[in-house]
Design an enzyme around this catalytic site. Structure first.
Site, mmCIF file in Angstrom:
data_model
loop_
_atom_site.group_PDB
_atom_site.id
_atom_site.type_symbol
_atom_site.label_atom_id
_atom_site.label_comp_id
_atom_site.label_asym_id
_atom_site.label_seq_id
_atom_site.Cartn_x
_atom_site.Cartn_y
_atom_site.Cartn_z
ATOM 1 N N SER A 122 0.879 -1.174 0.000
ATOM 2 C CA SER A 122 0.000 0.000 0.000
ATOM 3 C C SER A 122 0.912 1.218 0.000
ATOM 4 O O SER A 122 2.106 1.115 0.308
ATOM 5 C CB SER A 122 -0.850 -0.041 1.271
ATOM 6 O OG SER A 122 -1.206 1.249 1.701
ATOM 7 N N TYR A 173 -2.538 -0.543 10.334
ATOM 8 C CA TYR A 173 -2.459 -0.873 8.898
ATOM 9 C C TYR A 173 -1.086 -0.472 8.348
ATOM 10 O O TYR A 173 -0.421 -1.254 7.664
ATOM 11 C CB TYR A 173 -3.588 -0.147 8.158
ATOM 12 C CG TYR A 173 -3.711 -0.558 6.708
ATOM 13 C CD1 TYR A 173 -4.381 -1.719 6.354
ATOM 14 C CD2 TYR A 173 -3.157 0.213 5.697
ATOM 15 C CE1 TYR A 173 -4.485 -2.105 5.025
ATOM 16 C CE2 TYR A 173 -3.264 -0.158 4.367
ATOM 17 C CZ TYR A 173 -3.929 -1.321 4.038
ATOM 18 O OH TYR A 173 -4.029 -1.701 2.720
HETATM 19 N N1 LIG Z 1 -8.480 -0.668 -1.903
HETATM 20 C C1 LIG Z 1 -7.360 -0.003 -1.733
HETATM 21 O O1 LIG Z 1 -7.286 1.208 -1.953
HETATM 22 C C2 LIG Z 1 -6.127 -0.707 -1.284
HETATM 23 C C3 LIG Z 1 -4.951 -0.006 -1.339
HETATM 24 C C4 LIG Z 1 -3.765 -0.634 -0.949
HETATM 25 C C5 LIG Z 1 -3.795 -1.950 -0.545
HETATM 26 N N2 LIG Z 1 -4.973 -2.602 -0.487
HETATM 27 C C6 LIG Z 1 -4.914 -3.999 -0.069
HETATM 28 O O2 LIG Z 1 -5.351 -4.807 -1.144
HETATM 29 C C7 LIG Z 1 -5.935 -6.022 -0.645
HETATM 30 C C8 LIG Z 1 -7.327 -6.172 -1.197
HETATM 31 O O3 LIG Z 1 -8.125 -5.147 -0.637
HETATM 32 P P1 LIG Z 1 -9.516 -4.644 -1.212
HETATM 33 O O4 LIG Z 1 -9.445 -3.180 -1.275
HETATM 34 O O5 LIG Z 1 -9.886 -5.442 -2.410
HETATM 35 O O6 LIG Z 1 -10.452 -4.982 0.036
HETATM 36 P P2 LIG Z 1 -11.617 -6.042 0.225
HETATM 37 O O7 LIG Z 1 -11.994 -5.889 1.659
HETATM 38 O O8 LIG Z 1 -12.644 -5.876 -0.810
HETATM 39 O O9 LIG Z 1 -10.891 -7.443 -0.018
HETATM 40 C C9 LIG Z 1 -10.089 -8.061 0.943
HETATM 41 C C10 LIG Z 1 -10.050 -9.536 0.630
HETATM 42 O O10 LIG Z 1 -9.234 -10.190 1.624
HETATM 43 C C11 LIG Z 1 -9.998 -11.256 2.194
HETATM 44 N N3 LIG Z 1 -9.566 -11.514 3.564
HETATM 45 C C12 LIG Z 1 -9.620 -10.690 4.641
HETATM 46 N N4 LIG Z 1 -9.174 -11.324 5.740
HETATM 47 C C13 LIG Z 1 -8.831 -12.586 5.344
HETATM 48 C C14 LIG Z 1 -8.321 -13.730 6.011
HETATM 49 N N5 LIG Z 1 -8.083 -13.738 7.337
HETATM 50 N N6 LIG Z 1 -8.059 -14.830 5.278
HETATM 51 C C15 LIG Z 1 -8.309 -14.862 3.958
HETATM 52 N N7 LIG Z 1 -8.831 -13.828 3.264
HETATM 53 C C16 LIG Z 1 -9.083 -12.711 3.967
HETATM 54 C C17 LIG Z 1 -11.454 -10.783 2.108
HETATM 55 O O11 LIG Z 1 -12.360 -11.833 2.264
HETATM 56 C C18 LIG Z 1 -11.449 -10.168 0.708
HETATM 57 O O12 LIG Z 1 -11.576 -11.160 -0.280
HETATM 58 C C19 LIG Z 1 -5.885 -5.887 0.876
HETATM 59 O O13 LIG Z 1 -4.735 -6.521 1.361
HETATM 60 C C20 LIG Z 1 -5.807 -4.379 1.080
HETATM 61 O O14 LIG Z 1 -5.290 -4.015 2.322
HETATM 62 C C21 LIG Z 1 -6.146 -2.031 -0.853
HETATM 63 O O1 LIG Z 2 -9.113 0.917 4.165
HETATM 64 C C1 LIG Z 2 -8.489 1.920 3.865
HETATM 65 O O2 LIG Z 2 -8.276 2.884 4.598
HETATM 66 C C2 LIG Z 2 -7.882 1.969 2.508
HETATM 67 O O3 LIG Z 2 -8.251 0.885 1.689
HETATM 68 C C3 LIG Z 2 -6.419 1.941 2.628
HETATM 69 O O4 LIG Z 2 -6.059 0.620 2.795
HETATM 70 C C4 LIG Z 2 -5.843 2.598 1.414
HETATM 71 O O5 LIG Z 2 -6.665 2.518 0.304
HETATM 72 C C5 LIG Z 2 -4.558 2.107 0.984
HETATM 73 O O6 LIG Z 2 -3.997 1.092 1.719
HETATM 74 C C6 LIG Z 2 -3.632 3.224 0.749
HETATM 75 O O7 LIG Z 2 -2.682 2.695 -0.098
#
Ligand SMILES: NC(=O)c1ccc[n+]([C@@H]2O[C@H](COP(=O)([O-])OP(=O)(O)OC[C@H]3O[C@@H](n4cnc5c(N)ncnc54)[C@H](O)[C@@H]3O)[C@@H](O)[C@H]2O)c1
Ligand SMILES: O=C(O)[C@H](O)[C@@H](O)[C@H](O)[C@H](O)CO
Length: 264
Positions: free
Chosen positions: A148, A161
């Protein structure tokens, strides 16, 4: 002279954690469209039915496994199931993750454990088991740990986080050393701000979206498509000499978007 590159993953098998929705679902479909067979995973197998159909409709093989990255038993069982059904895992995308967004004074012990155990400990032990059972014996692997912008920047409300993501970055650099001689690259794909169920509540606040957008040099939050090329690069043969690196896909927000000119 070498041929132009296409990030073709034909013949590769990829394992993606947390594929029931959001970025993980998109990562898995992107790899399948590029030619990879898939192992998809979730805490509840039922949530993968639709996804499995989408992957097989693309003409790829798809195995669904149950995986809770907070449980070592679940991780070893998922990898054992994969071992009994597929010959290899070439690509691992450690995507499963979660967040608790609270003022630092309100974070509880359990909040901390949930976020850090899922994002950091889970990422390590999935990588460890996949490397041990598949990639090290094969002498080949691409491990992509999802990070992230908080790998490198501080955000109020995201202390656990940020700690977990900073840890993923440092751990990735160590693993690049551990497994480089085994033909495995380990990198972080670090998205900026993408609207998913994890952060939907933030995007419901128009004032916050404006605040965010003003701080992103490219002038908008991320769209899922923005992650596809960077993911494929790290998954493909073309990134063979890239390891231990952090690839930020964040519209530039991590550069520190402070204005040094007065507003006209
Ligand atoms: N959306 C963003 O802006 C963003 C930015 C940076 C990083 N991320 C990271 O990307 C990844 C995906 O996030 P997203 O935004 O799609 O969120 P999301 O909540 O839609 O998806 C998260 C996924 O992880 C799974 N998960 C959570 N805990 C788990 C566990 N204990 N075991 C197995 N699976 C588990 C959930 O069921 C889901 O499928 C995450 O690691 C998140 O932190 C997201
Ligand atoms: O839940 C949240 O606050 C967001 O999803 C963060 O996870 C950010 O989007 C990301 O990680 C920044 O890079």
């Amino acid at each position: 002279m070498s041929q132009p590159h296409s990030f073709d993953l034909t013949g590769r098998t990829a394992f993606v954690s947390g594929t029931s929705r959001g970025l993980g679902e998109r990562f898995a479909l992107t790899l399948a469209k590029a030619g990879a067979d898939l192992i998809i995973s979730s805490r509840t197998l039922a949530s993968l039915k639709d996804m499995e159909k989408q992957v097989t409709d693309l003409g790829r093989k798809c195995l669904s496994v149950e995986l809770d990255v907070r449980s070592m038993d679940s991780i070893t069982a998922a990898v054992a199931t994969a071992k009994s059904q597929v010959e290899k895992i070439d690509i691992l995308v450690n995507n499963a993750g979660c967040n608790v967004r609270k003022p630092a004074t309100e974070i509880t012990w359990d909040d901390w454990n949930l976020v850090v155990d899922t994002n950091l400990r889970g990422t390590f032990f999935v990588a460890q088991q996949v490397a041990k059972e598949f990639m090290i014996p094969a002498g080949y692997g691409r491990i992509i740990n999802i990070g992230s912008v908080t790998c490198v920047a501080g955000y109020a409300g995201l202390a656990p986080y940020g700690a977990s993501r900073g840890g993923v970055k440092q751990m990735t650099m160590s693993l690049a050393h551990d497994w480089g001689k085994d033909g495995i690259t380990v990198n972080v794909l670090a998205p900026g701000w993408f609207k998913t169920s994890q952060n939907r509540v933030m995007y419901e606040d128009a004032g916050w979206v404006e605040y965010l957008t003003e701080r992103i040099p490219l002038g908008r939050p991320g769209a899922m498509d923005d992650l596809e090329g960077p993911l494929l690069f790290l998954a493909a043969e073309e990134s063979r000499y890239v390891t231990g690196q952090l690839l930020l896909v964040d519209g530039g927000i991590s550069v520190g978007a402070t204005r040094a000119l007065p507003k006209k």
